[in-house]
Design a protein around this motif. Structure first.
Motif, PDB file in Angstrom:
ATOM      1  N   SER A 131      51.533  32.411  22.569  1.00 14.75           N
ATOM      2  CA  SER A 131      51.583  33.447  21.861  1.00 14.75           C
ATOM      3  C   SER A 131      50.287  33.467  20.858  1.00 14.75           C
ATOM      4  N   MET A 132      49.576  34.321  20.466  1.00 17.85           N
ATOM      5  CA  MET A 132      48.330  34.405  19.610  1.00 17.85           C
ATOM      6  C   MET A 132      48.350  35.668  18.962  1.00 17.85           C
ATOM      7  N   PRO A 133      49.110  35.873  18.094  1.00 18.47           N
ATOM      8  CA  PRO A 133      49.140  37.236  17.298  1.00 18.47           C
ATOM      9  C   PRO A 133      47.734  37.583  16.769  1.00 18.47           C
ATOM     10  N   GLU A 134      47.583  38.820  16.287  1.00 19.97           N
ATOM     11  CA  GLU A 134      46.343  39.144  15.857  1.00 19.97           C
ATOM     12  C   GLU A 134      46.058  38.409  14.436  1.00 19.97           C
ATOM     13  N   GLY A 135      45.091  37.791  14.282  1.00 21.12           N
ATOM     14  CA  GLY A 135      44.628  37.327  12.887  1.00 21.12           C
ATOM     15  C   GLY A 135      45.108  35.727  12.825  1.00 21.12           C
ATOM     16  N   THR A 136      45.371  35.056  13.734  1.00 26.30           N
ATOM     17  CA  THR A 136      45.863  33.881  13.850  1.00 26.30           C
ATOM     18  C   THR A 136      44.680  32.860  14.115  1.00 26.30           C
ATOM     19  N   SER A 137      44.970  31.475  13.849  1.00 33.09           N
ATOM     20  CA  SER A 137      43.779  30.831  13.753  1.00 33.09           C
ATOM     21  C   SER A 137      43.138  30.457  15.431  1.00 33.09           C
ATOM     22  N   ALA A 138      41.774  30.208  15.128  1.00 27.74           N
ATOM     23  CA  ALA A 138      41.342  29.604  16.441  1.00 27.74           C
ATOM     24  C   ALA A 138      41.129  28.039  16.537  1.00 27.74           C
ATOM     25  N   LEU A 139      40.891  27.393  17.674  1.00 33.08           N
ATOM     26  CA  LEU A 139      40.716  25.922  17.508  1.00 33.08           C
ATOM     27  C   LEU A 139      39.369  25.610  17.083  1.00 33.08           C
ATOM     28  N   LYS A 140      39.456  24.837  16.245  1.00 31.04           N
ATOM     29  CA  LYS A 140      38.137  24.100  15.384  1.00 31.04           C
ATOM     30  C   LYS A 140      37.786  22.776  16.150  1.00 31.04           C
TER      31      LYS A 140
END
Length: 206
Positions: A131-140
């Motif tokens: 689940s990756m809701p809009e605005g969630t963080s990317a992997l850095k």
């Protein structure tokens, strides 16, 4: 003639989980993650004791594929992706193979983060996204040479990706990312009001 080459490549693998099959039902995987999180009292206690935001099964459940068929199917699919990545990396595995060592659930609420770290006892690590809701963080992802750069000036804004100090990879639901386990990475704060759900894993050589 002047020659400039890129050496010592750091590889990042990204694909749809379904690309190598078998198909894993994403809705069933998400509901299983929630069900496990709600029932895993040991995991909840570990998260509270260690000030971990949200939930992880990392320290409590080490046998998800044995307990839940959906995770057995997930590992079957991941095995194929890891094999493809190992081929790209041109690993000489001899008569041994890469096998899953750990697999765990991560549920990060709003503001939840996972600080910078590596996986020192594994060969390949990765995550698949539930689940990756809009605005969630990317992997850095961090340049592994960062600690050796000392007096180097900062890179220009917009420099080539291969020269960046940090790369932010924003996966979609159903994607799988793989990297060599020595690559330092983190999850910045989840800026969405909804939970960010992923399943992470390590593969060892045996």
């Amino acid at each position: 003639m002047t020659q400039i080459r890129s050496l010592f490549a750091t590889r990042l693998y990204r694909a749809s989980l379904s690309e190598h099959g078998p198909a894993v039902d994403s809705a069933e995987l998400e509901s299983s993650c929630w069900s496990i999180a709600e029932d895993d009292e040991a995991g909840q206690e570990w998260c509270d004791a260690n000030s971990y935001p949200g939930y992880t099964s990392y320290a409590s459940l080490t046998d998800l594929p044995w307990r839940f068929p959906i995770f057995a199917a997930l590992v079957e699919a991941l095995d194929k992706h890891v094999a493809a990545f190992a081929e790209d990396l041109e690993f000489d595995l001899g008569d041994r193979k890469l096998v899953v060592e750990d697999i765990w659930i991560n549920i990060l609420p709003e503001g939840g983060t996972h600080s910078s770290h590596i996986h020192p006892h594994s060969v390949i690590s990765g995550t698949t996204y539930v689940s990756m809701p809009e605005g969630t963080s990317a992997l850095k992802l961090e340049d592994p040479r960062l600690g050796f750069m000392m007096a180097a000036p900062a890179r220009r804004k917009g420099c080539r990706e291969e020269l960046k100090t940090f790369v932010y990879e924003a996966p979609s639901v159903g994607d799988v990312l793989l990297w060599e386990s020595w690559l330092r990475h983190e999850v910045p704060p989840n800026m969405s009001e909804e939970e960010r759900i992923s399943v992470s894993f390590n593969y060892k050589w045996e």
